[in-house]
Design an enzyme around this catalytic site. Structure first.
Site, PDB file in Angstrom:
ATOM      1  N   SER A  23       0.924  -1.129   0.017  1.00 31.57           N
ATOM      2  CA  SER A  23      -0.078   0.116   0.066  1.00 31.57           C
ATOM      3  C   SER A  23       0.900   1.324  -0.032  1.00 31.57           C
ATOM      4  O   SER A  23       1.614   1.397  -1.112  1.00 31.57           O
ATOM      5  CB  SER A  23      -0.775   0.123   1.180  1.00 31.57           C
ATOM      6  OG  SER A  23      -1.878   0.892   1.115  1.00 31.57           O
ATOM      7  N   HIS A  78      -8.079  -4.739  -1.154  1.00 36.29           N
ATOM      8  CA  HIS A  78      -6.775  -4.124  -0.629  1.00 36.29           C
ATOM      9  C   HIS A  78      -6.510  -4.589   0.849  1.00 36.29           C
ATOM     10  O   HIS A  78      -7.151  -4.846   1.544  1.00 36.29           O
ATOM     11  CB  HIS A  78      -7.182  -2.601  -0.558  1.00 36.29           C
ATOM     12  CG  HIS A  78      -5.990  -1.697  -0.311  1.00 36.29           C
ATOM     13  ND1 HIS A  78      -5.013  -1.348  -1.448  1.00 36.29           N
ATOM     14  CD2 HIS A  78      -5.354  -1.213   0.801  1.00 36.29           C
ATOM     15  CE1 HIS A  78      -4.049  -0.716  -0.788  1.00 36.29           C
ATOM     16  NE2 HIS A  78      -4.373  -0.719   0.549  1.00 36.29           N
ATOM     17  N   ASP A 136      -9.717  -3.913  -5.444  1.00 38.51           N
ATOM     18  CA  ASP A 136      -9.093  -2.734  -4.851  1.00 38.51           C
ATOM     19  C   ASP A 136      -9.313  -1.434  -5.630  1.00 38.51           C
ATOM     20  O   ASP A 136      -9.174  -1.716  -6.962  1.00 38.51           O
ATOM     21  CB  ASP A 136      -7.600  -3.268  -4.754  1.00 38.51           C
ATOM     22  CG  ASP A 136      -6.823  -2.067  -4.069  1.00 38.51           C
ATOM     23  OD1 ASP A 136      -7.551  -1.099  -3.622  1.00 38.51           O
ATOM     24  OD2 ASP A 136      -5.698  -2.074  -3.876  1.00 38.51           O
TER      25      ASP A 136
END
Length: 312
Positions: free
Chosen positions: A153, A281, A251
């Site tokens: 991320s 995600h 995501d």
């Protein structure tokens, strides 16, 4: 493919977030409360907390040594958390799995976070630790071969930015970059990527949450137009290390990661884009215990242990 049923069940059981503005201290405490006791974590040859001296100051690091050996490949890992969450503790299990599967020494970086520390503090910490880890004074036993950088991320943001900084500085020791569902474009115009609309609601990370979650970082001086903040905006990606870009089907950030992989290939950089169907995600941090997703560590190990990849 629909969202994996175990992920869907977990999301359905989560309480609604409290109303009002985000509270970094409370959210961090909530994350830390779910960390497994040390006795229940994946055992390795050695796990040691140290500090890495950098031009910006001493940075907390955790060193994971999978087995006893004279020398090792190195993987420097940057945890995710929208630049204000995440820690050495919350991502300890990820670093342990990376060490076990790759056979490398993993250096997890406890970089400074927003809002307490303004941009580019965290990025400077990450880059400084990479330079330190590769040096003789680190005592990490690097074999002089593979030096990979990996992150999930916002940690993936730092991976791309660090690789670019190293290239521009003429520091060519980084051999691989691994980006797990990276945040590469902090301009959150919902029409920029189809996945921002396709995966807007119901998959954990929601498109409407991107701005408030990243506001601590952006309000600290991080400009979305800066390629060190939004690495996909870098005009020339040639010469960067070979990349593995892992994306998740459900995501909102999926398409920017996949576009970045394509842009690397267009620039002559070997790049593999690997989409995990049924995933959302954060699956590496939260759901890598699911067999279909656990292979992400095996895939990473295969990638970083490849030799003769060359450079773009």
């Amino acid at each position: 493919m629909t969202l994996h049923p175990q992920v869907a069940a977990a999301l359905a059981s989560m309480p609604a977030p409290p109303p009002g503005p985000l509270d970094p201290a409370a959210m961090r405490a909530g994350e830390e409360a779910h960390v497994s006791p040390v006795a229940e974590r994946l055992p390795l040859h050695a796990v040691e907390d140290r500090t890495g001296p950098t031009p910006a100051g001493d940075v907390p690091v955790r060193i994971y040594t999978p087995v006893e050996a004279d020398s090792y490949g190195l993987l420097v890992y940057f945890h995710g958390g929208a630049f204000f969450l995440g820690s050495l503790e919350t991502h300890d299990h990820v670093a342990r799995s990376l060490a076990k599967e790759t056979g490398f020494t993993v250096v997890s970086v406890g970089y400074r976070r927003a809002p307490e520390d303004a941009f580019p503090a965290g990025l400077q910490d990450c880059y400084g630790v990479v330079r330190w880890a590769a040096g003789d004074d680190s005592g990490l036993g690097w074999d002089g071969g593979t030096l990979a950088v990996a992150g999930d991320s916002s940690g993936g943001t730092f991976v791309a930015a660090v690789a670019a900084m190293a290239h521009d500085d003429g520091f060519d020791a980084i051999t691989h970059q691994v980006l797990f569902y990276p945040s590469l474009d902090l301009d959150f115009d919902v029409d920029r990527y189809a996945s921002l609309r396709e995966n807007a609601v119901g998959y954990g990370l929601e498109t409407a949450g991107l701005k408030p979650f990243n506001a601590f970082y952006l309000d600290s001086g991080a400009d979305p137009a800066d390629p060190l903040v939004s690495p996909i905006k870098r005009a020339d990606l040639s010469g960067l290390p070979p990349a593995l870009v892992v994306t998740a089907e459900h995501d909102p950030l999926r398409d920017e990661g996949e576009l970045y992989g394509q842009r690397l290939r267009d620039a002559g950089v070997p790049a593999t884009v690997s989409r995990y169907d049924g995933a959302g995600h954060g699956f590496v941090q939260h759901f890598s215990w699911i067999p279909e997703f656990a292979r992400v560590f095996e895939e990473t190990a295969m990638f970083v242990n490849e030799h003769g990849l060359g450079r773009g």
